[in-house]
Design a protein around this motif. Sequence first.
Motif, PDB file in Angstrom:
ATOM      1  N   UNK A 295       0.848  -1.185   0.000  1.00  0.00           N
ATOM      2  CA  UNK A 295       0.000   0.000   0.000  1.00  0.00           C
ATOM      3  C   UNK A 295       0.885   1.237   0.000  1.00  0.00           C
ATOM      4  N   UNK A 296       0.561   2.207  -0.866  1.00  0.00           N
ATOM      5  CA  UNK A 296       1.373   3.406  -1.013  1.00  0.00           C
ATOM      6  C   UNK A 296       0.549   4.642  -0.664  1.00  0.00           C
ATOM      7  N   UNK A 297       1.150   5.549   0.103  1.00  0.00           N
ATOM      8  CA  UNK A 297       0.530   6.833   0.407  1.00  0.00           C
ATOM      9  C   UNK A 297       1.029   7.856  -0.604  1.00  0.00           C
ATOM     10  N   UNK A 298       0.103   8.594  -1.210  1.00  0.00           N
ATOM     11  CA  UNK A 298       0.418   9.442  -2.360  1.00  0.00           C
ATOM     12  C   UNK A 298       0.383  10.921  -1.975  1.00  0.00           C
ATOM     13  N   UNK A 299       0.920  11.736  -2.881  1.00  0.00           N
ATOM     14  CA  UNK A 299       0.910  13.189  -2.688  1.00  0.00           C
ATOM     15  C   UNK A 299       0.739  13.845  -4.056  1.00  0.00           C
ATOM     16  N   UNK A 300       0.550  15.166  -4.108  1.00  0.00           N
ATOM     17  CA  UNK A 300       0.286  15.836  -5.399  1.00  0.00           C
ATOM     18  C   UNK A 300       1.424  15.774  -6.405  1.00  0.00           C
ATOM     19  N   UNK A 301       2.606  15.342  -6.010  1.00  0.00           N
ATOM     20  CA  UNK A 301       3.690  15.202  -6.975  1.00  0.00           C
ATOM     21  C   UNK A 301       3.599  13.933  -7.797  1.00  0.00           C
ATOM     22  N   UNK A 302       2.595  13.094  -7.519  1.00  0.00           N
ATOM     23  CA  UNK A 302       2.460  11.788  -8.177  1.00  0.00           C
ATOM     24  C   UNK A 302       1.284  11.834  -9.143  1.00  0.00           C
ATOM     25  N   UNK A 303       1.505  11.348 -10.359  1.00  0.00           N
ATOM     26  CA  UNK A 303       0.439  11.286 -11.360  1.00  0.00           C
ATOM     27  C   UNK A 303      -0.271   9.935 -11.256  1.00  0.00           C
ATOM     28  N   UNK A 304      -1.589   9.963 -11.294  1.00  0.00           N
ATOM     29  CA  UNK A 304      -2.382   8.731 -11.140  1.00  0.00           C
ATOM     30  C   UNK A 304      -3.485   8.682 -12.190  1.00  0.00           C
ATOM     31  N   UNK A 305      -4.019   7.479 -12.367  1.00  0.00           N
ATOM     32  CA  UNK A 305      -5.243   7.270 -13.148  1.00  0.00           C
ATOM     33  C   UNK A 305      -6.335   6.921 -12.151  1.00  0.00           C
ATOM     34  N   UNK A 306      -7.405   7.673 -12.172  1.00  0.00           N
ATOM     35  CA  UNK A 306      -8.458   7.491 -11.170  1.00  0.00           C
ATOM     36  C   UNK A 306      -9.822   7.353 -11.844  1.00  0.00           C
ATOM     37  N   UNK A 307     -10.746   6.758 -11.097  1.00  0.00           N
ATOM     38  CA  UNK A 307     -12.145   6.720 -11.523  1.00  0.00           C
ATOM     39  C   UNK A 307     -12.987   7.266 -10.379  1.00  0.00           C
ATOM     40  N   UNK A 308     -14.296   6.972 -10.400  1.00  0.00           N
ATOM     41  CA  UNK A 308     -15.167   7.495  -9.346  1.00  0.00           C
ATOM     42  C   UNK A 308     -14.855   6.872  -7.988  1.00  0.00           C
ATOM     43  N   UNK A 309     -14.239   5.686  -7.979  1.00  0.00           N
ATOM     44  CA  UNK A 309     -13.839   5.058  -6.715  1.00  0.00           C
ATOM     45  C   UNK A 309     -12.660   5.783  -6.085  1.00  0.00           C
ATOM     46  N   UNK A 310     -11.763   6.280  -6.914  1.00  0.00           N
ATOM     47  CA  UNK A 310     -10.513   6.854  -6.438  1.00  0.00           C
ATOM     48  C   UNK A 310      -9.372   6.427  -7.334  1.00  0.00           C
ATOM     49  N   UNK A 311      -8.191   6.361  -6.793  1.00  0.00           N
ATOM     50  CA  UNK A 311      -6.999   6.015  -7.570  1.00  0.00           C
ATOM     51  C   UNK A 311      -7.031   4.541  -7.948  1.00  0.00           C
ATOM     52  N   UNK A 312      -6.813   4.253  -9.241  1.00  0.00           N
ATOM     53  CA  UNK A 312      -6.792   2.883  -9.733  1.00  0.00           C
ATOM     54  C   UNK A 312      -5.410   2.449 -10.206  1.00  0.00           C
ATOM     55  N   UNK A 313      -4.507   3.419 -10.478  1.00  0.00           N
ATOM     56  CA  UNK A 313      -3.202   3.046 -11.018  1.00  0.00           C
ATOM     57  C   UNK A 313      -2.199   4.172 -10.785  1.00  0.00           C
ATOM     58  N   UNK A 314      -0.948   3.788 -10.508  1.00  0.00           N
ATOM     59  CA  UNK A 314       0.163   4.738 -10.507  1.00  0.00           C
ATOM     60  C   UNK A 314       0.614   4.899 -11.947  1.00  0.00           C
ATOM     61  N   UNK A 315       0.384   6.058 -12.525  1.00  0.00           N
ATOM     62  CA  UNK A 315       0.596   6.264 -13.953  1.00  0.00           C
ATOM     63  C   UNK A 315       2.007   5.871 -14.365  1.00  0.00           C
ATOM     64  N   UNK A 316       2.092   4.980 -15.342  1.00  0.00           N
ATOM     65  CA  UNK A 316       3.372   4.610 -15.929  1.00  0.00           C
ATOM     66  C   UNK A 316       4.260   3.761 -15.050  1.00  0.00           C
ATOM     67  N   UNK A 317       3.770   3.325 -13.893  1.00  0.00           N
ATOM     68  CA  UNK A 317       4.622   2.570 -12.965  1.00  0.00           C
ATOM     69  C   UNK A 317       3.997   1.232 -12.583  1.00  0.00           C
ATOM     70  N   UNK A 318       2.790   1.270 -12.024  1.00  0.00           N
ATOM     71  CA  UNK A 318       2.170   0.022 -11.569  1.00  0.00           C
ATOM     72  C   UNK A 318       0.672   0.222 -11.379  1.00  0.00           C
ATOM     73  N   UNK A 319      -0.083  -0.801 -11.709  1.00  0.00           N
ATOM     74  CA  UNK A 319      -1.521  -0.745 -11.534  1.00  0.00           C
ATOM     75  C   UNK A 319      -1.952  -1.070 -10.118  1.00  0.00           C
ATOM     76  N   UNK A 320      -3.257  -0.881  -9.872  1.00  0.00           N
ATOM     77  CA  UNK A 320      -3.824  -1.177  -8.561  1.00  0.00           C
ATOM     78  C   UNK A 320      -4.444  -2.561  -8.526  1.00  0.00           C
ATOM     79  N   UNK A 321      -4.436  -3.150  -7.340  1.00  0.00           N
ATOM     80  CA  UNK A 321      -4.971  -4.505  -7.190  1.00  0.00           C
ATOM     81  C   UNK A 321      -6.484  -4.531  -7.360  1.00  0.00           C
ATOM     82  N   UNK A 322      -7.135  -3.445  -6.978  1.00  0.00           N
ATOM     83  CA  UNK A 322      -8.599  -3.426  -7.004  1.00  0.00           C
ATOM     84  C   UNK A 322      -9.152  -3.571  -8.415  1.00  0.00           C
ATOM     85  N   UNK A 323      -8.471  -3.050  -9.434  1.00  0.00           N
ATOM     86  CA  UNK A 323      -8.983  -3.111 -10.813  1.00  0.00           C
ATOM     87  C   UNK A 323      -8.169  -4.072 -11.675  1.00  0.00           C
TER      88      UNK A 323
END
Length: 802
Positions: A295-323
């Motif tokens: 589990x990773x704690x994020x900040x505004x310096x990190x780019x993410x791909x999100x949906x209505x649930x919230x963050x789904x992927x760390x852009x260009x690095x690794x996807x999320x387990x939930x999706x």
Amino acid sequence: MKFTLSWLKEHLDTDEPLEKLADKLTMIGLEVEHIEDKAKALSAFSIARVISAEQHPNADRLRVCMVDTGNGAAPVQVVCGAPNARAGLVSVFSPPGTFIPGKNITLGVGTIRGVESRGMLCSAAELQISEDHDGIMELPEDAPIGAGYAQWAGLGDPVIEINLTPNRQDCTGVHGIARDLSAADMGKYKDPAIRAIKGEFPCPVQVTVEDATLCPGFALRLVRGVKNGPSPEWLQQRLTSIGLRPINALVDITNFMTYDRARPLHVFDAAKVKGNLVVRRARDGETLLALDGRSYTLDPGICVIADDHGVESLAGIMGGEASGCDENTTDVLIESALWNEINIAQTGRKLGINSDARYRFERGVDPAFMVPGLEMATRLVMELCGGTPSENVVVGNAFGEDRLIDFPLTEVKRLAGIDVPLPQVKLILGHLGFMVAGTGPVVKIAVPSWRIDVHGKADIVEEIVRIVGVDKVPMTPFERGDAPRKPTLTPIQLRTRRAKRALAARGMVEAVTWSFIAKPHAELFGGGQSELALANPIASDLSDMRPSLLPGLVAAAQANSDRGFSDVALFEVGQIFKGDKLADQLIAAAGVRHGFASSKGIGRHWSGSANADAFDAKADAFAVLSAAGAPMQALQIVPGGASWLHPGRSGTIQIGPQNILGYFGELHPRTLEALDADGPLLAFEVILDRIPDAKQKPTRAKPVLDLSAFQPVSRDFAFIVDRGVKAGDIVRAAQGVDKKLITGVTVFDVYEGKGIDDSKKSIAIAVTIQPRDKTLTDQEIDAVGAKIIAEVTKKTGGSLRA
């Protein structure tokens, strides 16, 4: 970057032997680090059948097996401890003399509990083809007895590992490596066009990019009705051969695209995505459970791909387990995007994630392959999993910027010294994907989108030369001329070398420590200013540029002490930072001694204690200054040192109050506590940059050894002086009487106590008088002694002790 020979041949039609391909890869700048040929390494292992497996007479967990090794040979007796050893089992046999890679031993004939064993039945772990070591390998019953196991198992595909320089992102895929080999005349390049796949319906998921600087381009497609399961054998073999674990067909396709085309992708289970996708900066406190299970704690310096649930992927690095996609996935979203290289590198470093996607995106990927990569992945999904594709959703720029370079053909000769005719230039660059227009002395060259590292004329020359062959560049001697050679080392470089040699000669061991230290440690040694804080530290305790070498040396000494090596004498010569200006970046020499590590020797000795003390640190500092060319006769020692030193057991070395060369002494207990170190610790630090340059004066040549033919004379003097008088003042006063005759003055006794007033002390010095021209008479020697007494009395107010 790893790939197999057969994988390379999917993109390069070649009959060249492996050794020649490997040599050519290195010559064109793709250095081959290792070639693993399992067929060669496992050539001695064969397929065998267990005829019988009887209980060992002297061991409960061992069996005595008779093994048929094939080819009409007599059965071989093997003692085996595997729980699955049984009659009729087909397994892998190794005869005596075979090297077992998993155990790093060479097998011999042995006797185990009184029973002879003439070979071994092997597990997969012992052959290093998997981590399974629970039992010996079990092969199909129809496996050919006596045949070589490696050839039968298809392990005859060598794995090649190359070391890529950071600029060659195009060769992080096998396709790009094949292109370079084709240009080097190693075969014909296979580059079939990627056909677009017609979408059957509009994609129901839309994409919004909030910051185009973080995501210049984004392409998405939905494929409905897929059946996700294990990937086919060919794909699994591709991945396992380079050390990747097959997961399922959808995930394996993305991994294959990463290594085959240098195009990382990501797949989302569409059923687990709520609403549309947004590419944005993370918000403070947002978290993501990633595919690596962390589990990773994020900040505004990190780019993410999100949906209505919230963050789904760390852009260009690794996807999320939930999706993530699993065997229940029926609808899949395939994402192909372009990301900001610097942001990817910063995010990966900040979160401590090293993924294959990050490795490629932080170097830059081919922008023009964003959409074709999505098309290729879609075709693979449909071929392996079925399904119906939607239309593409493309946001941003799907193409890179056009780059044209005006290239004078004379540049190759000017920079590399070789003549390459225009037809050959066009042929080489054409094979590499460049377009060359023109026939004159200056041609126009269009740079392909995948070569984001090529920007100027020198880059073009490099491309031509590495394909022509670096060995073709002629050896050209430099014009020396008739003038005498100038020194190649600067004064500070000479001082650095001499300082290191001097300290090593005193029994100290050189250490190389981090140039970064924790902010509290920097503040302790006079640093910690905001301009010396790192913008992107690699660790929280390496946040500031060091103002001193000592924090790193103390940490190194403590690390040795923690491991049982408490008697240490370490030194370092390196850069320290007092500010952000060039003049504030200084070269220093520093050292620490701990325990029985005095200048008399390291460790305890029968002749007496060798505990280090402040005078050892002083001697170390003086050895450095002397070797570095400091004017030793001008040095002054002032009691007390920097704030990090013990006030009563330290000193300052200076040439007048305006030029402090350094400090020595015992570290303050407060300093030791802050650095979490055990004391006592003796230390010194001198600034080599502050040593004044020697004055260059034209002088007559002197003999190498200026030895006098006359006997030196030594005289002792003891002076009663006030307690506040420094011994150094007496030494300098005596030295100044006659610099030609007086060659040495040393303090050999300091006395305070009975027979002397409480406000006084006695300091005794030994003066060496060296005649140069003749033997001195007693009257002449007495005259020099009288001058010494008069000068010391004048300078210190003392008197000769009776």
